[in-house]
Design a protein around this motif. Structure first.
Motif, PDB file in Angstrom:
ATOM      1  N   GLY A 134      25.720 -30.053 -13.583  1.00 18.24           N
ATOM      2  CA  GLY A 134      25.107 -28.953 -12.870  1.00 18.24           C
ATOM      3  C   GLY A 134      24.120 -28.172 -13.709  1.00 18.24           C
ATOM      4  O   GLY A 134      24.063 -28.328 -14.934  1.00 18.24           O
ATOM      5  N   TRP A 135      23.339 -27.354 -13.009  1.00 19.24           N
ATOM      6  CA  TRP A 135      22.434 -26.400 -13.648  1.00 19.24           C
ATOM      7  C   TRP A 135      22.727 -25.012 -13.088  1.00 19.24           C
ATOM      8  O   TRP A 135      22.873 -24.840 -11.871  1.00 19.24           O
ATOM      9  CB  TRP A 135      20.977 -26.775 -13.382  1.00 19.24           C
ATOM     10  CG  TRP A 135      20.515 -27.992 -14.096  1.00 19.24           C
ATOM     11  CD1 TRP A 135      20.504 -29.272 -13.612  1.00 19.24           C
ATOM     12  CD2 TRP A 135      19.996 -28.054 -15.429  1.00 19.24           C
ATOM     13  NE1 TRP A 135      20.016 -30.122 -14.572  1.00 19.24           N
ATOM     14  CE2 TRP A 135      19.689 -29.402 -15.693  1.00 19.24           C
ATOM     15  CE3 TRP A 135      19.754 -27.114 -16.422  1.00 19.24           C
ATOM     16  CZ2 TRP A 135      19.157 -29.831 -16.908  1.00 19.24           C
ATOM     17  CZ3 TRP A 135      19.225 -27.531 -17.628  1.00 19.24           C
ATOM     18  CH2 TRP A 135      18.932 -28.882 -17.865  1.00 19.24           C
ATOM     19  N   PHE A 136      22.823 -24.062 -13.989  1.00 16.74           N
ATOM     20  CA  PHE A 136      22.993 -22.663 -13.645  1.00 16.74           C
ATOM     21  C   PHE A 136      21.874 -21.885 -14.332  1.00 16.74           C
ATOM     22  O   PHE A 136      21.181 -22.412 -15.215  1.00 16.74           O
ATOM     23  CB  PHE A 136      24.355 -22.143 -14.147  1.00 16.74           C
ATOM     24  CG  PHE A 136      25.532 -22.649 -13.363  1.00 16.74           C
ATOM     25  CD1 PHE A 136      25.956 -23.971 -13.471  1.00 16.74           C
ATOM     26  CD2 PHE A 136      26.238 -21.808 -12.519  1.00 16.74           C
ATOM     27  CE1 PHE A 136      27.053 -24.451 -12.749  1.00 16.74           C
ATOM     28  CE2 PHE A 136      27.330 -22.256 -11.798  1.00 16.74           C
ATOM     29  CZ  PHE A 136      27.738 -23.576 -11.916  1.00 16.74           C
ATOM     30  N   ARG A 137      21.714 -20.619 -13.943  1.00 16.67           N
ATOM     31  CA  ARG A 137      20.727 -19.782 -14.615  1.00 16.67           C
ATOM     32  C   ARG A 137      21.217 -18.337 -14.658  1.00 16.67           C
ATOM     33  O   ARG A 137      22.036 -17.930 -13.823  1.00 16.67           O
ATOM     34  CB  ARG A 137      19.364 -19.856 -13.906  1.00 16.67           C
ATOM     35  CG  ARG A 137      19.337 -19.278 -12.513  1.00 16.67           C
ATOM     36  CD  ARG A 137      18.006 -19.587 -11.839  1.00 16.67           C
ATOM     37  NE  ARG A 137      17.917 -18.983 -10.518  1.00 16.67           N
ATOM     38  CZ  ARG A 137      16.942 -19.227  -9.643  1.00 16.67           C
ATOM     39  NH1 ARG A 137      15.949 -20.068  -9.958  1.00 16.67           N
ATOM     40  NH2 ARG A 137      16.936 -18.624  -8.477  1.00 16.67           N
ATOM     41  N   ARG A 138      20.680 -17.614 -15.646  1.00 15.39           N
ATOM     42  CA  ARG A 138      21.056 -16.207 -15.772  1.00 15.39           C
ATOM     43  C   ARG A 138      19.832 -15.389 -16.143  1.00 15.39           C
ATOM     44  O   ARG A 138      19.077 -15.777 -17.033  1.00 15.39           O
ATOM     45  CB  ARG A 138      22.158 -16.029 -16.821  1.00 15.39           C
ATOM     46  CG  ARG A 138      22.567 -14.582 -17.019  1.00 15.39           C
ATOM     47  CD  ARG A 138      23.945 -14.458 -17.612  1.00 15.39           C
ATOM     48  NE  ARG A 138      24.107 -15.162 -18.854  1.00 15.39           N
ATOM     49  CZ  ARG A 138      25.289 -15.465 -19.385  1.00 15.39           C
ATOM     50  NH1 ARG A 138      26.398 -15.130 -18.770  1.00 15.39           N
ATOM     51  NH2 ARG A 138      25.370 -16.123 -20.521  1.00 15.39           N
ATOM     52  N   THR A 139      19.694 -14.265 -15.462  1.00  8.18           N
ATOM     53  CA  THR A 139      18.669 -13.287 -15.786  1.00  8.18           C
ATOM     54  C   THR A 139      19.359 -12.071 -16.386  1.00  8.18           C
ATOM     55  O   THR A 139      20.543 -11.836 -16.128  1.00  8.18           O
ATOM     56  CB  THR A 139      17.858 -12.897 -14.553  1.00  8.18           C
ATOM     57  OG1 THR A 139      18.758 -12.444 -13.531  1.00  8.18           O
ATOM     58  CG2 THR A 139      17.085 -14.084 -14.022  1.00  8.18           C
ATOM     59  N   PRO A 140      18.638 -11.292 -17.192  1.00  5.26           N
ATOM     60  CA  PRO A 140      19.255 -10.128 -17.846  1.00  5.26           C
ATOM     61  C   PRO A 140      19.929  -9.199 -16.849  1.00  5.26           C
ATOM     62  O   PRO A 140      19.343  -8.869 -15.809  1.00  5.26           O
ATOM     63  CB  PRO A 140      18.069  -9.457 -18.539  1.00  5.26           C
ATOM     64  CG  PRO A 140      17.113 -10.565 -18.807  1.00  5.26           C
ATOM     65  CD  PRO A 140      17.233 -11.478 -17.628  1.00  5.26           C
ATOM     66  N   GLY A 141      21.133  -8.815 -17.149  1.00  4.00           N
ATOM     67  CA  GLY A 141      21.857  -7.881 -16.310  1.00  4.00           C
ATOM     68  C   GLY A 141      22.571  -8.495 -15.124  1.00  4.00           C
ATOM     69  O   GLY A 141      23.215  -7.793 -14.354  1.00  4.00           O
ATOM     70  N   TYR A 171      18.196 -21.128 -18.315  1.00  3.92           N
ATOM     71  CA  TYR A 171      18.830 -22.189 -17.548  1.00  3.92           C
ATOM     72  C   TYR A 171      19.838 -22.930 -18.425  1.00  3.92           C
ATOM     73  O   TYR A 171      19.535 -23.291 -19.565  1.00  3.92           O
ATOM     74  CB  TYR A 171      17.772 -23.161 -17.021  1.00  3.92           C
ATOM     75  CG  TYR A 171      17.034 -22.619 -15.833  1.00  3.92           C
ATOM     76  CD1 TYR A 171      16.117 -21.575 -15.976  1.00  3.92           C
ATOM     77  CD2 TYR A 171      17.256 -23.117 -14.554  1.00  3.92           C
ATOM     78  CE1 TYR A 171      15.445 -21.048 -14.886  1.00  3.92           C
ATOM     79  CE2 TYR A 171      16.587 -22.607 -13.451  1.00  3.92           C
ATOM     80  CZ  TYR A 171      15.689 -21.572 -13.631  1.00  3.92           C
ATOM     81  OH  TYR A 171      15.026 -21.055 -12.542  1.00  3.92           O
ATOM     82  N   TYR A 172      21.005 -23.169 -17.846  1.00  6.99           N
ATOM     83  CA  TYR A 172      22.100 -23.819 -18.566  1.00  6.99           C
ATOM     84  C   TYR A 172      22.508 -25.107 -17.865  1.00  6.99           C
ATOM     85  O   TYR A 172      22.678 -25.125 -16.637  1.00  6.99           O
ATOM     86  CB  TYR A 172      23.319 -22.907 -18.625  1.00  6.99           C
ATOM     87  CG  TYR A 172      23.115 -21.624 -19.379  1.00  6.99           C
ATOM     88  CD1 TYR A 172      22.614 -20.497 -18.742  1.00  6.99           C
ATOM     89  CD2 TYR A 172      23.430 -21.535 -20.733  1.00  6.99           C
ATOM     90  CE1 TYR A 172      22.425 -19.308 -19.424  1.00  6.99           C
ATOM     91  CE2 TYR A 172      23.248 -20.350 -21.433  1.00  6.99           C
ATOM     92  CZ  TYR A 172      22.749 -19.241 -20.765  1.00  6.99           C
ATOM     93  OH  TYR A 172      22.558 -18.069 -21.458  1.00  6.99           O
ATOM     94  N   CYS A 173      22.692 -26.132 -18.650  1.00  4.80           N
ATOM     95  CA  CYS A 173      23.288 -27.364 -18.169  1.00  4.80           C
ATOM     96  C   CYS A 173      24.808 -27.226 -18.272  1.00  4.80           C
ATOM     97  O   CYS A 173      25.317 -26.607 -19.217  1.00  4.80           O
ATOM     98  CB  CYS A 173      22.797 -28.516 -19.038  1.00  4.80           C
ATOM     99  SG  CYS A 173      23.482 -30.135 -18.665  1.00  4.80           S
ATOM    100  N   ALA A 174      25.525 -27.802 -17.314  1.00  2.00           N
ATOM    101  CA  ALA A 174      26.977 -27.688 -17.306  1.00  2.00           C
ATOM    102  C   ALA A 174      27.608 -28.990 -16.825  1.00  2.00           C
ATOM    103  O   ALA A 174      26.964 -29.766 -16.100  1.00  2.00           O
ATOM    104  CB  ALA A 174      27.415 -26.545 -16.395  1.00  2.00           C
TER     105      ALA A 174
END
Length: 121
Positions: free
Chosen positions: A35-42, A91-94
């Motif tokens: 999978g791919w996830f993502r994170r933005t500040p906050g 973006y993070y691979c999982a």
């Protein structure tokens, strides 16, 4: 666990494209959901796409992003087209065991280090 190494992030203008890659090692790749996830500040990390027994996408990326995997090379890629400023994130691979495709962060047991994607003019 699986060791995951991502590559391919960068700066792109709105409407542009980027291709993220993730190479896995340490566990039989074909029996993993990737999978791919993502994170933005906050904000919390959010699901983007996953590939296992089926393929799922976050609604806002459907038609623009494509997840694909090469089981022979133990890689998963995320082709991102028509990028928008709101796609800016790390973006993070999982990976998770089994081919039941989940969308919750807690279901995945292995994570890459993350790669920055910035969409800006």
């Amino acid at each position: 666990q699986v060791q995951l190494v991502e590559s391919g992030g960068g700066l792109v203008q709105p409407g542009g494209s980027l291709r993220l890659s993730c190479t896995a090692s340490g566990r039989t790749f074909t029996t993993n959901t990737m999978g791919w996830f993502r994170r933005t500040p906050g904000k919390e990390r959010e699901f983007v796409a996953a590939s296992g027994g089926t393929t799922l996408y976050k609604d806002s990326v459907k038609g623009r992003f494509t997840i694909s995997r090469d089981n022979a090379e133990n890689t998963v890629t995320l082709q991102m087209n028509n990028l928008k400023p709101e796609d800016t994130a790390v973006y993070y691979c999982a990976a998770k065991t089994g081919l039941w495709v989940g969308t919750r962060e807690s279901e995945f047991d292995s994570w890459g280090q993350g790669t920055q994607v910035t969409v800006s003019s």
